[in-house]
Design a protein around this motif. Structure first.
Motif, PDB file in Angstrom:
ATOM      1  N   PRO A 139       0.830  -1.217   0.000  1.00 37.27           N
ATOM      2  CA  PRO A 139       0.000   0.000   0.000  1.00 37.27           C
ATOM      3  C   PRO A 139       0.863   1.266   0.000  1.00 37.27           C
ATOM      4  O   PRO A 139       1.923   1.306   0.643  1.00 37.27           O
ATOM      5  CB  PRO A 139      -0.805  -0.090   1.292  1.00 37.27           C
ATOM      6  CG  PRO A 139      -0.604  -1.464   1.815  1.00 37.27           C
ATOM      7  CD  PRO A 139       0.632  -2.019   1.194  1.00 37.27           C
ATOM      8  N   ILE A 140       0.407   2.295  -0.677  1.00 41.84           N
ATOM      9  CA  ILE A 140       1.108   3.578  -0.716  1.00 41.84           C
ATOM     10  C   ILE A 140       1.242   4.139   0.697  1.00 41.84           C
ATOM     11  O   ILE A 140       2.235   4.799   1.014  1.00 41.84           O
ATOM     12  CB  ILE A 140       0.405   4.586  -1.666  1.00 41.84           C
ATOM     13  CG1 ILE A 140       1.201   5.896  -1.791  1.00 41.84           C
ATOM     14  CG2 ILE A 140      -1.004   4.875  -1.211  1.00 41.84           C
ATOM     15  CD1 ILE A 140       2.538   5.791  -2.437  1.00 41.84           C
ATOM     16  N   SER A 141       0.281   3.848   1.558  1.00 40.54           N
ATOM     17  CA  SER A 141       0.337   4.351   2.940  1.00 40.54           C
ATOM     18  C   SER A 141       1.557   3.796   3.677  1.00 40.54           C
ATOM     19  O   SER A 141       2.155   4.496   4.501  1.00 40.54           O
ATOM     20  CB  SER A 141      -0.946   4.003   3.697  1.00 40.54           C
ATOM     21  OG  SER A 141      -1.139   2.605   3.726  1.00 40.54           O
ATOM     22  N   LYS A 142       1.941   2.577   3.379  1.00 39.79           N
ATOM     23  CA  LYS A 142       3.127   1.988   4.015  1.00 39.79           C
ATOM     24  C   LYS A 142       4.389   2.696   3.519  1.00 39.79           C
ATOM     25  O   LYS A 142       5.286   2.998   4.302  1.00 39.79           O
ATOM     26  CB  LYS A 142       3.211   0.494   3.733  1.00 39.79           C
ATOM     27  CG  LYS A 142       4.377  -0.175   4.416  1.00 39.79           C
ATOM     28  CD  LYS A 142       4.360  -1.683   4.266  1.00 39.79           C
ATOM     29  CE  LYS A 142       5.512  -2.290   5.047  1.00 39.79           C
ATOM     30  NZ  LYS A 142       5.486  -3.754   5.013  1.00 39.79           N
ATOM     31  N   VAL A 143       4.460   2.966   2.225  1.00 42.20           N
ATOM     32  CA  VAL A 143       5.611   3.666   1.657  1.00 42.20           C
ATOM     33  C   VAL A 143       5.709   5.057   2.272  1.00 42.20           C
ATOM     34  O   VAL A 143       6.767   5.473   2.753  1.00 42.20           O
ATOM     35  CB  VAL A 143       5.517   3.753   0.118  1.00 42.20           C
ATOM     36  CG1 VAL A 143       6.647   4.605  -0.451  1.00 42.20           C
ATOM     37  CG2 VAL A 143       5.526   2.358  -0.501  1.00 42.20           C
ATOM     38  N   TYR A 144       4.587   5.789   2.279  1.00 46.16           N
ATOM     39  CA  TYR A 144       4.571   7.126   2.840  1.00 46.16           C
ATOM     40  C   TYR A 144       4.947   7.107   4.323  1.00 46.16           C
ATOM     41  O   TYR A 144       5.688   7.970   4.802  1.00 46.16           O
ATOM     42  CB  TYR A 144       3.199   7.782   2.667  1.00 46.16           C
ATOM     43  CG  TYR A 144       3.123   9.135   3.327  1.00 46.16           C
ATOM     44  CD1 TYR A 144       3.698  10.253   2.727  1.00 46.16           C
ATOM     45  CD2 TYR A 144       2.512   9.287   4.569  1.00 46.16           C
ATOM     46  CE1 TYR A 144       3.651  11.492   3.344  1.00 46.16           C
ATOM     47  CE2 TYR A 144       2.468  10.527   5.190  1.00 46.16           C
ATOM     48  CZ  TYR A 144       3.041  11.625   4.573  1.00 46.16           C
ATOM     49  OH  TYR A 144       3.009  12.843   5.195  1.00 46.16           O
ATOM     50  N   GLY A 145       4.475   6.114   5.037  1.00 46.03           N
ATOM     51  CA  GLY A 145       4.790   5.993   6.458  1.00 46.03           C
ATOM     52  C   GLY A 145       6.283   5.860   6.705  1.00 46.03           C
ATOM     53  O   GLY A 145       6.836   6.494   7.610  1.00 46.03           O
ATOM     54  N   VAL A 146       6.953   5.071   5.885  1.00 50.06           N
ATOM     55  CA  VAL A 146       8.398   4.893   6.023  1.00 50.06           C
ATOM     56  C   VAL A 146       9.136   6.172   5.622  1.00 50.06           C
ATOM     57  O   VAL A 146      10.044   6.628   6.317  1.00 50.06           O
ATOM     58  CB  VAL A 146       8.881   3.680   5.187  1.00 50.06           C
ATOM     59  CG1 VAL A 146      10.398   3.636   5.096  1.00 50.06           C
ATOM     60  CG2 VAL A 146       8.347   2.379   5.784  1.00 50.06           C
TER      61      VAL A 146
END
Length: 163
Positions: free
Chosen positions: A58-65
């Motif tokens: 998910p893009i949210s995981k990438v953004y979170g990192v």
């Protein structure tokens, strides 16, 4: 504009080659983001979306990192990014004065880039070189103690590389 698009396409091609060369994509997010930032200089939304799609996460995981780790940036940095350590040892030994001298000399504030695109300025919590405090990192070069007392001289060295 064509040139910029060609560079962007070339960057995505390099990133795809890197991703395709991974033996295992699970758990590779941070290494892929490091590679992407090396290629593009920063991690804009479209690069994050590309990474998410190609790692099937998910893009949210990438953004979170990207937003969690201070190393990653979502805004373009200067050719010579400057990081001033503000850890306890550096702070006590004058890092704030060094930071102020850099800001005054370059005419920029924290998180900004000079108009010529050469320098950007940030701080770090600790670089683990307390014996050299205060510490300034410019690109991959580390300066400490006596060196940083004359930041103007150090910064001029980088400007002269561009002449």
């Amino acid at each position: 504009m064509l040139c910029k698009n060609n560079l962007k396409e070339e960057g995505f091609h390099k990133l795809q080659v890197y991703i395709d060369g991974l033996e295992e994509k699970d758990g590779a997010l941070i290494s892929v983001l490091h590679q992407a930032q090396e290629i593009f200089g920063y991690l804009p939304e479209e690069v994050q979306e590309y990474v998410a799609k190609n790692l099937n996460i998910p893009i949210s995981k990438v953004y979170g990192v990207v937003s969690f780790y201070q190393f990653f940036t979502m805004v373009p940095k200067g050719k010579y990014p400057i990081s001033v350590c503000m850890g306890t040892a550096c702070y006590v030994r004058g890092a704030e004065k060094v930071l102020d001298s850099i800001k005054n000399y370059l005419g920029i504030n924290m998180g900004e880039t000079t108009e010529d695109g050469l320098f950007s300025l940030d701080t770090l919590r600790c670089v683990g070189a307390c014996g050299m405090a205060p510490v300034v990192i410019i690109g991959k070069d580390v300066y400490g103690k006596e060196d940083v007392q004359d930041m103007k001289k150090i910064l001029e060295k980088y400007r002269n590389l561009e002449k």
